[in-house]
Design an enzyme around this catalytic site. Structure first.
Site, mmCIF file in Angstrom:
data_model
loop_
_atom_site.group_PDB
_atom_site.id
_atom_site.type_symbol
_atom_site.label_atom_id
_atom_site.label_comp_id
_atom_site.label_asym_id
_atom_site.label_seq_id
_atom_site.Cartn_x
_atom_site.Cartn_y
_atom_site.Cartn_z
ATOM 1 N N ASP A 29 -8.245 -6.596 -5.102
ATOM 2 C CA ASP A 29 -7.907 -5.278 -4.553
ATOM 3 C C ASP A 29 -8.462 -4.204 -5.492
ATOM 4 O O ASP A 29 -7.994 -4.056 -6.616
ATOM 5 C CB ASP A 29 -6.376 -5.169 -4.455
ATOM 6 C CG ASP A 29 -5.911 -3.865 -3.811
ATOM 7 O OD1 ASP A 29 -6.747 -2.955 -3.611
ATOM 8 O OD2 ASP A 29 -4.707 -3.762 -3.502
ATOM 9 N N ARG A 39 -11.754 6.303 9.567
ATOM 10 C CA ARG A 39 -11.237 4.939 9.554
ATOM 11 C C ARG A 39 -12.276 3.957 9.001
ATOM 12 O O ARG A 39 -11.949 3.043 8.256
ATOM 13 C CB ARG A 39 -10.837 4.541 10.978
ATOM 14 C CG ARG A 39 -10.415 3.105 11.142
ATOM 15 C CD ARG A 39 -9.167 2.789 10.359
ATOM 16 N NE ARG A 39 -8.593 1.503 10.741
ATOM 17 C CZ ARG A 39 -7.534 0.964 10.158
ATOM 18 N NH1 ARG A 39 -6.947 1.581 9.148
ATOM 19 N NH2 ARG A 39 -7.061 -0.181 10.560
ATOM 20 N N HIS A 43 -7.703 -5.423 -0.685
ATOM 21 C CA HIS A 43 -6.428 -4.736 -0.483
ATOM 22 C C HIS A 43 -5.670 -5.260 0.741
ATOM 23 O O HIS A 43 -4.456 -5.388 0.725
ATOM 24 C CB HIS A 43 -6.709 -3.240 -0.332
ATOM 25 C CG HIS A 43 -5.486 -2.397 -0.140
ATOM 26 N ND1 HIS A 43 -4.488 -2.326 -1.091
ATOM 27 C CD2 HIS A 43 -5.098 -1.600 0.882
ATOM 28 C CE1 HIS A 43 -3.542 -1.511 -0.649
ATOM 29 N NE2 HIS A 43 -3.880 -1.069 0.538
ATOM 30 N N ASP A 44 -6.419 -5.553 1.806
ATOM 31 C CA ASP A 44 -5.798 -5.997 3.056
ATOM 32 C C ASP A 44 -5.075 -7.334 2.939
ATOM 33 O O ASP A 44 -4.383 -7.741 3.880
ATOM 34 C CB ASP A 44 -6.855 -6.112 4.160
ATOM 35 C CG ASP A 44 -6.827 -4.907 5.087
ATOM 36 O OD1 ASP A 44 -5.962 -4.036 4.891
ATOM 37 O OD2 ASP A 44 -7.676 -4.845 5.995
ATOM 38 N N SER A 102 0.837 -1.190 0.000
ATOM 39 C CA SER A 102 0.000 0.000 0.000
ATOM 40 C C SER A 102 0.887 1.261 0.000
ATOM 41 O O SER A 102 1.747 1.380 -0.851
ATOM 42 C CB SER A 102 -0.942 -0.044 1.206
ATOM 43 O OG SER A 102 -1.997 0.843 1.037
#
Lengths: 386, 214
Positions: free
Chosen positions: A325, A229, A358-359, A159
């Site tokens: 992602d 967040r 993405h994580d 990232s």
């Protein structure tokens, strides 16, 4: 959510090392401002060999920090990349000297908006200069100088960490033997800037933010930061992963309440993500670091031609993307690969099939471990790092 | 030793073919293997000839397996992705047993000789007598152990004969520096040239090519 957000603010404990950098010559930032001397906090794992040839620099992501493989001093949770770093792991700490520093603008000991401005004796707040990915990397290079290391065996990160890897390879090609940019891009897309703007507006709309000058008020913009967040966290997952994890399941209840409580598990999960985040992260740091990502455009620094950023590079690259992602989709990784090919650089590119979004770079992805492991192994053997 | 039936398709025992190609590559050179499959040629060249070996492979699973073994490979399509590389990036651009699966073999051939100072191309010869016999006697598209896909599902869409290939090279101004014709067993057939006899008895052709203007 409201009452839970008002829990008292935890004081971040710190461990590891902190060094003062740019003592003699200040660091000139992309904005034109100069900063220095400034503090940088970092962690190391393993031992630097005699030839100083086994150093691996890990660059952390937006909300990451230097606690890669050790318990977090605030949350007590295990390191964010413990799956990747440790004895016998891909980044084997019996073999490599692993370094990870809190980025410039961060809030875990490196100079950032919550630290004291030596000129005023008060926290920087919005007086802290706006920083870029390039500035973060220049600051890290001072740390690498300080550690007496000429060439890094590997610079790796996911990232925003991946952006720093690309910046490292472009700015200091002779100092990077292997570069592993994961789940990233050579520039921040309009969609990603848009999501960041939502997060920043949430923070700035919180009355506790007080124009960024909240440190001495006893309150922090917890609600705003939590919302930021929550919005961002959705972008780190995938529709499939959210569905698999939560579906439309209800949270500790049999039926809908016809109100705005967290009826759905996914709501409860996001609220939890938001609430726990504010205990360990500074809202102003969030503004500064998201801005640094937004400003990142490696091609723009090289006349609009990304390949020029890597001209004559001798660095070996392993570009990694994840199929699900959508924050940094494979197409953007491919743009990087195309540019590397155009500069005839030595590049490998793998797309990992996963539905975790993405994580995924933080999670248990055996194929990611196998490919990065094999990529590094080949170079380590050639360089006699055993 | 491996037997190359009529040498069609990509599932042939690659060892002989691979060795013939490897022998054409000078030590310490830079090589791009286009369609590198499981990376065995790359691994061989890197190990035995100290070659800076890179690969392009269309299957992501193949790529990941190569990278896990320390090879520099990217996922890509020879038909579209060679254009990304600057001219003269490599000493050799290799296309083994893949030309017949290209959508634009002619363009790919030109591209190979743009990114590589030389190209090494191997392909199954559709003029091989067994193939001719199959078509002549059975009246069906040839299918053998090596060419085991039916016409409607084969990836091979642009078969050619050795004669066809030689003529295309002439049209494109490409110089054939060396040619090796192998028979059914994968063993080189000596002194056949690249004419009608080779076209009848050769199961596979391996060609070292360079640009005619050099």
């Amino acid at each position: 959510m409201r009452e839970r957000l008002d829990m008292k603010r935890a004081v971040p404990a710190r461990e590891g090392s902190t060094v003062t950098l740019a003592e003699k010559t200040p660091l000139r930032l992309d904005s034109g401002t100069e900063i220095g001397p400034f503090a940088m906090s970092y962690m190391t794992y393993g031992t630097l060999n005699e030839a100083k040839s086994n150093a691996v620099l890990i660059c952390h992501a937006l909300t990451g920090d230097q606690y890669v493989a050790s318990d977090h001093p605030v949350t007590g949770k295990p390191g964010w990349w413990g799956r990747m770093v440790g004895p016998g792991k891909v980044l084997d700490t019996d073999r490599y000297f692993v370094i990870c520093a809190n980025v410039l603008g961060g809030c875990m000991g490196t100079a950032g908006p919550q630290e004291i401005d030596p000129e005023t004796g008060r926290p920087w707040g919005l007086g802290f200069p706006v920083i870029t990915i390039g500035d973060m990397v220049r600051a890290q290079s001072l740390l690498i100088d300080h550690l007496g290391i000429d060439e890094l065996f590997c610079v790796i990160g996911g990232s925003m960490g991946g952006m720093q890897v690309l910046q490292w390879a472009a700015a200091y090609p002779e100092r990077v033997a292997n570069a592993v940019p994961i789940a990233c891009a050579a520039r921040h897309s309009a969609q990603n800037i848009a999501f960041h703007e939502v997060g920043r507006q949430a923070i700035m709309a919180d009355p506790q933010w007080r124009g960024g000058d909240y440190y001495e008020s006893g309150e922090t913009p917890r609600a705003g930061l939590a919302v930021a967040r929550m919005a961002a966290h959705v972008t780190y997952l995938s529709e499939t992963a959210l569905h698999r994890k939560f579906g439309r399941n209800l949270q500790n209840r049999e039926r809908l309440t016809y109100g705005f409580d967290a009826d759905f598990q996914v709501e409860s999960y996001l609220r939890h993500q938001g609430i726990t985040f504010v205990d360990r992260f500074d809202a102003n740091s969030y503004l500064y670091i998201t801005r640094a990502m937004d400003y990142f455009d490696l091609a723009a620094e090289h006349g609009g031609v990304l390949a020029r950023a890597f001209a004559n590079s001798r660095t070996r690259f392993c570009v990694v993307s994840f199929s699900s992602d959508w924050l940094f989709p494979t197409t953007e990784a491919r743009d990087v690969v195309r540019a590397l090919n155009a500069s005839a650089a030595n590049v490998s590119f793998v797309e990992i099939q996963t539905d975790k979004g993405h994580d995924a770079f933080l999670l248990d992805e055996p194929e990611m471990f196998a490919t990065i492991g094999g990529f590094l192994e080949a170079s380590a053997v050639r360089r006699g790092i055993l | 030793m491996a037997t190359i039936d009529i040498g069609l398709g990509r599932n042939i025992e690659i060892r002989d073919d691979l060795l013939l190609i490897a022998e054409m590559v000078a030590a310490n050179s830079r090589v791009l293997d286009v369609g590198c499959d499981d990376g065995s040629l790359l691994a061989f060249l890197a190990r035995h000839s100290n070659v800076d070996a890179r690969g392009i492979e269309i299957s992501q699973a193949g790529v990941n397996s190569c990278v896990s073994r320390g090879l520099s490979v990217i996922q890509g399509d020879a038909d579209t992705d060679l254009v990304d590389y600057p001219a003269d990036s490599f000493d050799y651009a290799i296309l083994s047993q893949t030309l017949q699966a290209m959508r634009q073999p002619r363009t790919v051939l030109n591209e190979l000789l743009r990114v590589g100072r030389r190209a090494i191309v191997s392909f199954p010869n559709f003029g091989f007598w067994k193939v001719r016999l199959d078509l002549l006697l059975r009246g069906r598209m040839p299918m053998t152990d090596a060419l085991d896909a039916a016409w409607y599902e084969t990836p091979n869409i642009h078969f050619c004969t050795i004669l066809d290939f030689v003529l295309l090279c002439r049209d494109l101004g490409i110089t054939i520096e060396q040619s090796i014709i192998t028979g059914q067993t994968g063993k080189p057939l000596r002194h056949l040239g690249t004419g009608r006899v080779a076209n009848l008895f050769g199961a596979t052709g391996v060609f070292l090519l360079s640009r005619g203007d050099r």
